[in-house]
Design an enzyme around this catalytic site. Structure first.
Site, PDB file in Angstrom:
ATOM      1  CE1 TYR A 132       2.258   4.747 -10.754  1.00 26.95           C
ATOM      2  CE2 TYR A 132       4.113   3.271 -10.466  1.00 26.95           C
ATOM      3  CZ  TYR A 132       2.794   3.466 -10.783  1.00 26.95           C
ATOM      4  OH  TYR A 132       2.017   2.400 -11.109  1.00 26.95           O
ATOM      5  CD  GLU A 248       8.089 -12.272 -16.294  1.00 28.12           C
ATOM      6  OE1 GLU A 248       8.838 -12.581 -15.355  1.00 28.12           O
ATOM      7  OE2 GLU A 248       8.429 -11.531 -17.233  1.00 28.12           O
ATOM      8  CB  THR A 374      17.245   2.001  -4.434  1.00 26.10           C
ATOM      9  OG1 THR A 374      16.800   1.850  -3.075  1.00 26.10           O
ATOM     10  CG2 THR A 374      16.732   3.311  -4.998  1.00 26.10           C
TER      11      THR A 374
HETATM   12  C1  LIG Z   1      16.402   4.682 -15.493  1.00 26.54           C
HETATM   13  C2  LIG Z   1      15.286   5.109 -14.579  1.00 26.54           C
HETATM   14  C3  LIG Z   1      14.001   5.173 -15.051  1.00 26.54           C
HETATM   15  C4  LIG Z   1      12.968   5.612 -14.224  1.00 26.54           C
HETATM   16  N1  LIG Z   1      11.698   5.698 -14.751  1.00 26.54           N
HETATM   17  C5  LIG Z   1      10.696   6.145 -13.970  1.00 26.54           C
HETATM   18  C6  LIG Z   1       9.387   6.330 -14.537  1.00 26.54           C
HETATM   19  O1  LIG Z   1       9.155   6.074 -15.723  1.00 26.54           O
HETATM   20  N2  LIG Z   1       8.413   6.827 -13.740  1.00 26.54           N
HETATM   21  C7  LIG Z   1       8.617   7.119 -12.421  1.00 26.54           C
HETATM   22  O2  LIG Z   1       7.676   7.542 -11.760  1.00 26.54           O
HETATM   23  N3  LIG Z   1       9.852   6.976 -11.861  1.00 26.54           N
HETATM   24  C8  LIG Z   1      10.891   6.502 -12.615  1.00 26.54           C
HETATM   25  N4  LIG Z   1      12.147   6.357 -12.066  1.00 26.54           N
HETATM   26  C9  LIG Z   1      12.371   6.788 -10.687  1.00 26.54           C
HETATM   27  C10 LIG Z   1      12.638   5.649  -9.724  1.00 26.54           C
HETATM   28  O3  LIG Z   1      11.459   4.920  -9.454  1.00 26.54           O
HETATM   29  C11 LIG Z   1      13.242   6.295  -8.476  1.00 26.54           C
HETATM   30  O4  LIG Z   1      14.476   6.874  -8.860  1.00 26.54           O
HETATM   31  C12 LIG Z   1      13.465   5.291  -7.375  1.00 26.54           C
HETATM   32  O5  LIG Z   1      12.257   4.822  -6.867  1.00 26.54           O
HETATM   33  C13 LIG Z   1      14.303   5.908  -6.240  1.00 26.54           C
HETATM   34  O6  LIG Z   1      13.762   7.106  -5.796  1.00 26.54           O
HETATM   35  P1  LIG Z   1      14.634   8.445  -5.697  1.00 26.54           P
HETATM   36  O7  LIG Z   1      15.399   8.604  -6.972  1.00 26.54           O
HETATM   37  O8  LIG Z   1      13.730   9.528  -5.266  1.00 26.54           O
HETATM   38  O9  LIG Z   1      15.714   8.143  -4.571  1.00 26.54           O
HETATM   39  P2  LIG Z   1      15.458   8.235  -2.996  1.00 26.54           P
HETATM   40  O10 LIG Z   1      14.242   7.457  -2.652  1.00 26.54           O
HETATM   41  O11 LIG Z   1      15.526   9.660  -2.572  1.00 26.54           O
HETATM   42  O12 LIG Z   1      16.722   7.461  -2.460  1.00 26.54           O
HETATM   43  C14 LIG Z   1      17.998   8.086  -2.272  1.00 26.54           C
HETATM   44  C15 LIG Z   1      18.906   7.060  -1.601  1.00 26.54           C
HETATM   45  O13 LIG Z   1      18.367   6.708  -0.313  1.00 26.54           O
HETATM   46  C16 LIG Z   1      18.207   5.305  -0.229  1.00 26.54           C
HETATM   47  N5  LIG Z   1      16.992   4.976   0.519  1.00 26.54           N
HETATM   48  C17 LIG Z   1      15.758   5.531   0.384  1.00 26.54           C
HETATM   49  N6  LIG Z   1      14.877   4.943   1.209  1.00 26.54           N
HETATM   50  C18 LIG Z   1      15.551   3.965   1.867  1.00 26.54           C
HETATM   51  C19 LIG Z   1      15.178   2.987   2.822  1.00 26.54           C
HETATM   52  N7  LIG Z   1      13.908   2.885   3.283  1.00 26.54           N
HETATM   53  N8  LIG Z   1      16.144   2.143   3.281  1.00 26.54           N
HETATM   54  C20 LIG Z   1      17.418   2.222   2.827  1.00 26.54           C
HETATM   55  N9  LIG Z   1      17.830   3.137   1.915  1.00 26.54           N
HETATM   56  C21 LIG Z   1      16.901   3.979   1.437  1.00 26.54           C
HETATM   57  C22 LIG Z   1      18.063   4.831  -1.657  1.00 26.54           C
HETATM   58  O14 LIG Z   1      18.434   3.474  -1.792  1.00 26.54           O
HETATM   59  C23 LIG Z   1      19.019   5.749  -2.388  1.00 26.54           C
HETATM   60  O15 LIG Z   1      20.335   5.272  -2.321  1.00 26.54           O
HETATM   61  C24 LIG Z   1      13.219   5.942 -12.874  1.00 26.54           C
HETATM   62  C25 LIG Z   1      14.521   5.866 -12.377  1.00 26.54           C
HETATM   63  C26 LIG Z   1      15.557   5.464 -13.213  1.00 26.54           C
HETATM   64  C27 LIG Z   1      16.952   5.403 -12.660  1.00 26.54           C
END
Ligand SMILES: Cc1cc2nc3c(=O)[nH]c(=O)nc-3n(C[C@H](O)[C@H](O)[C@H](O)COP(=O)(O)OP(=O)(O)OC[C@H]3O[C@@H](n4cnc5c(N)ncnc54)[C@H](O)[C@@H]3O)c2cc1C
Length: 392
Positions: A132, A248, A374
């Protein structure tokens, strides 16, 4: 809700506990030195054998119909199973094939896809990763840019994914890609099944802050897959993603795992009175975390009971995820405080306490409030859907 379990559910819990006692004898996890390559491999082999035994019992995908390798179990049975597995620290891992690939195929897949893929998820022939997130699409997943273009009987995929957990150990990928760039961002996405050994796929490791290789970057360069690996309707992928809701969603594993660690901390404090003597703040903190673990458990039971009643939990599941993942971090902080300087020691250190768990747990728990959504995004959902506040 009624917090009691039925006699049948209690019988199932006893069955799971007995199985775990037989298969995971005391010290089973101490035989692997997971700080070495060989130790990690040996631990992986043990986990494979253990999961094979779950598969033979049809326990890997409990709620699935028997023809696909499940038991047709209830939500509560799944909750009990997840709770016992997490409390014991059983080497099950998070199985994405069971969590959302299978449930999505059961709803949107063709008969051919169901027959080809579902039994291979439950017999462990196929291990799935989830494709994703992208460098510029995480919380705002609908803005993802990886493209899939139809070319005769094939789809051609180009783009980059990131944070792909277990991509290096998976033979299949569950991919979200853009199929109509001219449509509004939620309307031009589709879901695909991708063999991870297809030419043009490159997997690069990403090492996390604890020094472990859990996730990866995955690059797609003119990757060709058969047209039959599109799932459901073209351009309706965003709406199909919501089927993960059917799985779940109680987050029960978080509080069960926390309880186990908390009990170990209490044992350590009793055996080493100097850790708590004249430190009332630590004693209070341990008591407080114990209460928080119960709160997390009941938030999870609430979600499960909604699902059991045939309702779709919404902000309730969000709150349970938020609370239990932040609880993990609070517990890790409490553990580090309790152990003082010992808490920072790496598992390999000779002076280590609790086998270095706390140092590992402290670092690993950071990711829990990011993965799967998050904390900030979870709070936003709780505010809008739970409290009815206007969008920010
Ligand atoms: C251990 C781990 C395993 C993972 N495994 C997978 C996987 O297998 N496949 C996959 O596709 N992804 C995976 N992920 C990715 C994960 O889904 C994303 O890291 C997560 O959705 C956050 O996106 P980002 O890292 O791009 O942060 P961003 O979305 O760029 O966020 C950066 C900061 O901005 C804040 N923020 C963003 N939008 C908002 C909002 N609307 N309101 C308030 N604050 C906001 C966030 O809270 C964060 O603090 C994994 C992540 C981790 C840590």
């Amino acid at each position: 809700m009624d917090f009691r379990f039925t006699p049948e559910e209690e019988t199932f819990r006893t069955e799971v506990k007995t199985f775990l006692k037989t298969e995971l004898t005391p010290g089973w996890d101490e035989q692997f030195d997971t700080e070495t390559e060989m130790g990690v491999v040996a631990q992986g082999d043990f986990a494979k054998q253990f999961n094979r035994k779950l598969s033979e019992r049809h326990w890997l995908a409990l709620p699935w119909p028997p023809e696909y390798g499940g038991l047709g179990a209830t939500v509560m049975q799944q909750v009990i199973f997840n709770e016992e597995m997490a409390y014991t620290g059983a080497p099950t891992g998070f199985n994405m094939g069971v969590a959302w690939v299978g449930p999505s195929l059961m709803i949107y897949g063709t008969d051919e896809q169901k027959q080809e893929f579902l039994p291979r998820i439950t017999n462990l022939e196929h291990i799935w990763c989830t494709l994703y997130s992208e460098p510029s699409a995480g919380s705002d997943l609908a803005s993802l840019q990886t493209r899939a273009v139809r070319d005769g009987d094939e789809w051609v995929i180009n783009g980059q994914k990131i944070w792909t957990s277990g991509a290096h150990r998976s033979n299949w990928g569950w991919l979200a890609a853009r199929t109509d760039p001219s449509a509004p961002k939620h309307k031009g996405l589709s879901m695909f099944l991708v063999p991870m050994d297809a030419p043009g796929i490159t997997i690069q490791p990403l090492i996390n802050m604890a020094g472990q290789h859990g996730f990866n970057e995955v690059f797609f360069e003119d990757v060709r897959i058969p047209a039959k690996y599109l799932v459901g309707q073209e351009n309706m992928g965003w709406y199909q993603l919501a089927v993960a809701l059917d799985f779940e969603r109680s987050s029960i594993a978080g509080s069960a795992r926390a309880r186990r660690i908390w009990e170990e901390l209490l044992r350590c404090a009793r055996e080493n009175p100097s850790f708590v003597e004249e430190r009332p703040e630590i004693r209070y903190r341990l008591a407080e975390v114990g209460i928080e673990i119960d709160i997390a458990k009941y938030l999870s039971y609430r979600v499960a009971s909604l699902q059991q009643a045939g309702k779709i939990p919404n902000y309730e599941a969000t709150i349970a995820k938020l609370y239990s993942s932040e609880l993990g971090q609070r517990l890790a902080g409490t553990g580090i405080q309790l152990l003082g300087l010992y808490g920072q020691l790496h598992p390999k250190s000779r002076q280590v306490r609790l086998r270095g768990w706390m140092e590992r747990y402290y670092q690993m728990s950071v990711a829990e409030t990011i993965a799967g959504g998050t904390s900030e995004v979870m709070r936003g959902v709780a505010a809008i859907r739970g409290l009815g506040l206007p969008r920010g």
